[in-house]
Write an enzyme that holds these catalytic residues in place. Structure first.
Site, mmCIF file in Angstrom:
data_model
loop_
_atom_site.group_PDB
_atom_site.id
_atom_site.type_symbol
_atom_site.label_atom_id
_atom_site.label_comp_id
_atom_site.label_asym_id
_atom_site.label_seq_id
_atom_site.Cartn_x
_atom_site.Cartn_y
_atom_site.Cartn_z
ATOM 1 C CB CYS A 331 -44.445 -25.236 18.355
ATOM 2 S SG CYS A 331 -44.219 -25.575 20.115
ATOM 3 C CG HIS A 428 -45.881 -20.515 19.000
ATOM 4 N ND1 HIS A 428 -46.629 -21.234 18.104
ATOM 5 C CD2 HIS A 428 -45.515 -21.378 19.975
ATOM 6 C CE1 HIS A 428 -46.702 -22.496 18.516
ATOM 7 N NE2 HIS A 428 -46.027 -22.605 19.644
#
Length: 482
Positions: A331, A428
């Site tokens: 991310c 994630h």
């Protein structure tokens, strides 16, 4: 009858989240339909919910303990710190505003209504709602317009049990002092206390336990011994991640940014047999013997990128890659690995652009739309199945995206460098997928054993519930719920 009980604490990090998790699991084991609720949380460790929102990771774990999907109503106000004085405000799962602390104080009176609305919806169809407070009700300077502790309890008519942390010392003062400073109408909501994190023989605390009861007039509901396996559950604070085990095994390093986010990505690696994970903190160099360096998520990507450079980690990373080491950006860490991060609207800090690390041929533009979604995918390099979630601002494009990290419904996601040693993804939670984690680590030369991470979490939750059953008066506690 739909009932609720609130657990408040004498301070932050006294174990409220773990207590509520254990109580949720124990109530479920008794056949109750139970739900967790936290009116206000402050954490950069968030989970994507079934309804496409985001809540604190602790409430997602509590939902798992209840055997239900996480929902945005379980944590209607989530504060995600971006600076020392400001935070992004998530309201009922959606980004509401980014505010300084003073501005948030002005907003709080308007938040009680949506908090009560979420609580009311959550109670529908549940036998019991277990509510977690935040910080401490003894912070009476924050009592006006409070929605996290007594302000919520009084507005919702929910009885309270106060938990103290004996491991810190001074627990008699913690609990008796809280009783002394509370307004009488708030103190009247507290129906009892319990002692958390005890080490040793509880009989040695019998006198202290009785003194607390005598001085407060509250009933004691037990002394809960320290639960070592709590370290095997997803951590809410990155500082709770344990130090590396021993000196052998596959060495993985992860950079501890000041605004590190969704760091529970690292939990499955902490527990993996044959893996040694080092959290590289400020003032430390990236270890020269690590096989993989992870740049985790960040709540303030450009600011944390500047911090990375100030620590000299950019130099360490380039040396690591020259030695043949691997790098994985997750991310915000993925965005840092590119050539540049553009933020013309100031969505991630002051408007402007930052030069990236240049380890991936991609660039990121911050965009107002926040992507919140759960994902099923496959790892492009190995074909291993994985699942995870996206929770980010920004769009990343460039030549290295032609070599994707993963395939989501056949579409490319993430990027891999030409020589294959640097990769980045917006996904994630990927290391919780056993097939992917095994394949990915094997590609780094991992020779450790296999283990089932989801099954590990299930076993620990069951053990935690049994621990609460053995040491707390759960019949009395659950009977308090109103």
């Amino acid at each position: 009858m739909m009932r609720a009980l609130m657990v408040q604490g004498t301070g932050s990090n006294i174990g409220k989240s773990l207590l509520v998790t254990g109580l949720c699991r124990a109530a479920r084991a008794r056949g109750l339909i139970v739900r967790p609720f936290k009116p206000q949380n402050m954490s950069n460790n968030a989970a994507v919910t079934a309804d496409g929102g985001e809540i604190g990771r602790a409430q997602a774990l509590q939902a798992l303990a209840c055997g239900v999907e996480p929902h945005s109503d379980m944590n209607p106000v989530l504060l995600k710190p971006e600076t020392d004085t400001g935070a992004q405000v998530i309201l009922q799962g959606r980004r509401h505003a980014t505010l300084k602390a003073r501005d948030y104080a002005a907003l709080k009176p308007a938040l009680l209504a949506p908090v009560l609305e979420s609580f009311s919806r959550l109670r529908q169809g549940a036998d019991l709602v277990l509510v977690e407070g935040a910080g401490s009700p003894a912070e009476i300077n924050l009592r006006a317009h409070d929605i996290a502790n007594m302000g919520f309890a009084r507005a919702a008519g929910v009885p309270v049990v106060l938990a103290g942390d004996i491991d810190r010392g001074g627990i008699i003062a913690q609990i008796v002092g809280t009783a002394a400073v509370l307004a009488p109408e708030d103190a009247a909501l507290i129906r009892g206390f319990l002692v958390n994190k005890f080490r040793g023989d509880p009989a040695l605390f019998a006198d202290g336990y009785r003194m607390i009861a005598d001085r407060t007039g509250w009933r004691g509901f037990g002394v809960l011994p320290f639960f070592p396996d709590a370290a095997r559950l997803p951590a809410e604070d990155a500082l709770d991640l344990p130090p590396p085990r021993g000196a052998g095994g596959l060495h993985v390093a992860a950079l501890a940014f000041p605004r590190i986010a969704n760091f529970d990505d690292l939990d499955p690696l902490v527990q993996a047999p044959g893996v040694r994970l080092t959290l590289v903190r400020p003032g430390m160099a990236i270890p020269g013997d690590c096989a993989l360096v992870i740049l985790p998520g960040s709540k303030s990507t450009r600011s944390d990128l500047a911090f990375l450079r100030a620590e000299g980690w950019d130099i360490d990373l380039r040396a690591h890659v020259r030695r043949g080491g691997r790098v994985l950006g997750l991310c915000g860490g993925y965005q840092m690995l590119g050539r540049a991060i553009h933020d013309p609207e100031g969505l991630d800090g002051p408007p402007g652009a930052s030069e990236g690390l240049g380890l991936l041929d991609v660039e990121t533009v911050m965009t107002p739309e926040k992507r919140l979604t759960r994902v099923s995918a496959s790892h492009a390099a190995t074909g291993a199945a994985l699942s995870g979630y996206e929770i980010h601002l920004g769009r990343t494009e460039g030549a290295d995206c032609r070599r994707p990290f993963a395939l989501v419904a056949g579409a490319a996601e993430g990027a891999v460098s030409a020589e294959g040693r640097v990769c980045g993804t917006y996904l994630h939670g990927i290391f919780a997928a056993d097939a992917f984690r095994t394949a990915f680590l094997d590609g780094l030369g991992h020779a450790g054993g296999r283990y089932d991470y989801p099954e590990t979490i299930t076993r620990v939750l069951d053990a935690l519930a049994a621990h609460c059953e053995r040491h707390l008066d759960l019949d009395g506690l659950f009977a308090l719920a109103a």
